[in-house]
Design an enzyme around this catalytic site. Structure first.
Site, PDB file in Angstrom:
ATOM      1  N   HIS A 104       0.859  -1.192   0.000  1.00 33.07           N
ATOM      2  CA  HIS A 104       0.000   0.000   0.000  1.00 33.07           C
ATOM      3  C   HIS A 104       0.893   1.240   0.000  1.00 33.07           C
ATOM      4  O   HIS A 104       1.289   1.731   1.051  1.00 33.07           O
ATOM      5  CB  HIS A 104      -0.920  -0.029   1.226  1.00 33.07           C
ATOM      6  N   ALA A 130      -8.610  10.739   3.415  1.00 31.87           N
ATOM      7  CA  ALA A 130      -7.994  11.674   2.460  1.00 31.87           C
ATOM      8  C   ALA A 130      -8.395  11.373   1.015  1.00 31.87           C
ATOM      9  O   ALA A 130      -7.823  11.926   0.082  1.00 31.87           O
ATOM     10  CB  ALA A 130      -6.484  11.626   2.609  1.00 31.87           C
ATOM     11  N   HIS A 175      -5.302  -0.399   5.952  1.00 34.44           N
ATOM     12  CA  HIS A 175      -4.765   0.451   7.047  1.00 34.44           C
ATOM     13  C   HIS A 175      -5.649   0.460   8.298  1.00 34.44           C
ATOM     14  O   HIS A 175      -6.330   1.430   8.585  1.00 34.44           O
ATOM     15  CB  HIS A 175      -4.429   1.869   6.599  1.00 34.44           C
ATOM     16  N   ILE A 202       1.819   7.640  14.205  1.00 29.09           N
ATOM     17  CA  ILE A 202       1.016   8.848  13.955  1.00 29.09           C
ATOM     18  C   ILE A 202      -0.395   8.437  13.527  1.00 29.09           C
ATOM     19  O   ILE A 202      -1.376   8.898  14.084  1.00 29.09           O
ATOM     20  CB  ILE A 202       1.673   9.715  12.847  1.00 29.09           C
ATOM     21  N   ASP A 233       1.646   3.372   3.151  1.00 30.05           N
ATOM     22  CA  ASP A 233       0.583   4.285   2.689  1.00 30.05           C
ATOM     23  C   ASP A 233       1.192   5.660   2.368  1.00 30.05           C
ATOM     24  O   ASP A 233       0.544   6.689   2.549  1.00 30.05           O
ATOM     25  CB  ASP A 233      -0.522   4.415   3.748  1.00 30.05           C
TER      26      ASP A 233
END
Lengths: 395, 395
Positions: free
Chosen positions: B63, B148, B224, B258, B282
């Protein structure tokens, strides 16, 4: 009353293995024989097991307020007897009488009552579940996470008061549920450790950093995981996230599928493993009595399948340990060896009583349960005496 | 360019064991020797490892949108080369070029570009990371969990359009991230299975029951974990709860600390184990370029330590696989054998490429990475060629 009993042809779940079709001898309230072959000595009574019955250590419920019409806050000998008399029918052979947040006189009275209570066991061994001491739940908790604890009696940790209670209980307090954010200098936590009492994180709104710090300072137990704890979010793991991941923290879990969803139960089992999980009931007076209106910590609780305060807050449970076991097996497909740990061994270790209780070993107290392979409780033995037998089961 | 290379005196992390101070021979892009003793055959070049270096299979990032100034949605050969050229410096030896939700022409163009791209490898083996195909992220996702992904281009599953894309990609689509609640009759899921494409649950607001149903119908991957999924609550476990507990679901995890807190990463590791977890980046265009303003899916992204859209939404990552490994080891204290699984073996198995890739075995492609014991990447080998060497490390 026979003082010796032989259990034969039964699958014995010991701490290290599963002995198929074995023999366990009980004499004078203790286990005196474990083998794959029959003993040479005589036993007054022989129980021949049916096929696929499993012998496990008797269950230890370390978080139970009451049941069958009684609450330990009633502070009477009758209430304690009612609880202790009924628990073998759900497979519980020992328990911690658990207080609720109340005014200090009522808590003191309840603690004194446990200390002064004379269980039948002292004259007439084995006809009741054994009280191993007290779990003090509150009042040193967070008002933000009161749950069913009456908020008006919640206090900040008060060391002199706690010492007074400890004396009143004749040092029978074994676990204290408290909110670490109310004890930022860890003074109360240090006192608990000094007195050899298990500090249990619960009814807390603390951030994960505070939980981890408390664990570093000696907290090693978490009260009814998920309930009344600051909840998990993936960028703010909070108390639930810390409890699920910190190796020093052993968790209590109410496995009724109501206090937390079956998938949440499975997650706790996967994350903590069967070594750091203790099944509890957290049950209250209404257990065993059916639907209706009851009292819990001076509050009105309505039971209709589950126990709720007027505002909809879950107010303890009406779970029986045996039903928690059945549910746990359905949800996780765990082994009997794991059930033994999660219902008995882990609690005995946590309480420092694993030399006497919590596993099937020669010399240990003969507190035992027999399950059929479907997870139905068939028999409960306290101090070597058959106290409960499931006559309804269709075998 | 040497076509044979011997790696000597190195700890070899194979699928089944750790071979201390062993020897691995590479010839014509493949592994041709693994042993504790040196080979008798000749190798053109010999690399003598320092003490406590570990040889693992090259990392597979399933990814990744881009990095180092390029995005696969640029739909140019240069962009693909930029990505493929830089990835060995972070230990990645193969990857899935990952699309973002866009208008259908731009997606089609990006897919065609991957199909038509001629990597250097075809003439000049081993100087780039290898593109193993495409991960189609969106547009068949939930508007409620866009993250996003530009919400204006989100669509319901469109089978004819998807078939057109599949053709445009010359059947290089390997994973599709979709929201199962947008495919309630499982028609799209069935098509993916028919085409031997991995159905991955992601950008979904579905309830846990829907996730479990999709898993029963063949979904086997989660995009994810934690991000853009309906979040865990103990009485509503939602997509996160189902992903953490369902054995059929293998999860992707961005281990930058994060996108999810270190304790959430630890929880995923504990619940899924190293067999059902795949580390990913990602990452987007800005990776490797430092702080500034960049483009992602037609949106402006500001990078200052992390990549954010104007509204504060995390917009992909700037994570390098090697930094993800370091963080994962810090957080979980996992073994190198587990890192091999979570960065390579599991992805190769999931993609059905485990006969060629994903572990150190004779006959497999010589895609390898060397780590020092502190978790510093020391070397990357693609198709038997040393493509990256860490000359700054102080050894």
């Amino acid at each position: 009353m026979s003082s010796s009993l032989l259990l034969s042809n039964i699958h014995i779940v010991t701490k290290t293995e599963m002995i198929a079709n074995g023999f366990v001898g009980l004499r004078d309230g203790k286990i005196d024989y474990i083998s794959t072959t029959p003993p040479t000595g005589n036993y007054e009574k022989v129980y021949i097991s049916r096929e696929n019955f499993y012998l496990l250590p008797g269950m230890i419920d370390i978080h139970i307020h009451g049941g069958y019409g009684a609450d330990m806050m009633d502070a009477t000998s009758e209430a304690m007897n009612t609880i202790a008399d009924h628990l073998p029918s759900e497979g519980t052979t020992s328990f911690l009488a658990t207080t609720i947040t109340q005014n200090h006189q009522e808590i003191e009275q309840a603690l004194k009552n446990v200390a002064q209570w004379k269980p039948y066991n002292e004259e007439q061994a084995g006809v009741q579940a054994q009280c191993l001491g007290i779990h003090l739940e509150g009042p040193f908790i967070s008002k933000d996470k009161a749950g069913a604890q009456p908020v008006q009696w919640i206090k900040q940790p008060n060391l002199p008061l706690f010492k007074k209670w400890l004396d009143a209980s004749e040092h029978l307090i074994r676990i204290v549920t408290f909110a670490p954010e109310e004890d930022p200098d860890f003074a109360f936590l240090s006192l608990l450790q000094e007195k050899n009492i298990i500090p249990s994180i619960g009814h807390t709104n603390a951030h994960h950093d505070m939980i981890e710090l408390a664990a570093k300072h000696g907290a090693r137990h978490v009260t009814h995981l998920y309930n009344a704890l600051s909840s998990f979010q993936h960028r703010e793991p909070n108390a639930v996230g810390a409890a699920l991941t910190n190796e020093n923290l052993h968790i209590e879990l109410i496995t009724d599928g109501i206090h937390s969803h079956p998938l949440a139960i499975k997650l706790a089992y996967l994350a903590k493993g069967s070594d750091r999980l203790m099944m509890i009931t957290d049950s209250m007076r209404a257990k065993g009595l059916g639907n209706g209106t009851y009292e819990f910590g001076g509050q009105t609780v309505t039971v209709s399948g589950k126990a709720l305060l007027a505002d909809g807050t879950l107010a303890g449970s009406i779970l029986r340990m045996k039903d928690g076991v059945k549910r746990m097996k359905q949800i996780t497909h765990c082994e009997w060896t794991e059930i033994a740990k999660m219902t008995s061994t882990n609690a005995a270790i946590q309480l420092g009583l694993d030399q006497q209780l919590g596993s099937i070993e020669v010399g240990k107290q003969a507190d035992l349960v027999i399950w059929d392979e479907s997870g139905e409780l068939m028999m409960t033995i306290c101090h070597g005496q058959i106290v409960f037998e499931n006559k309804e089961a269709n075998h």
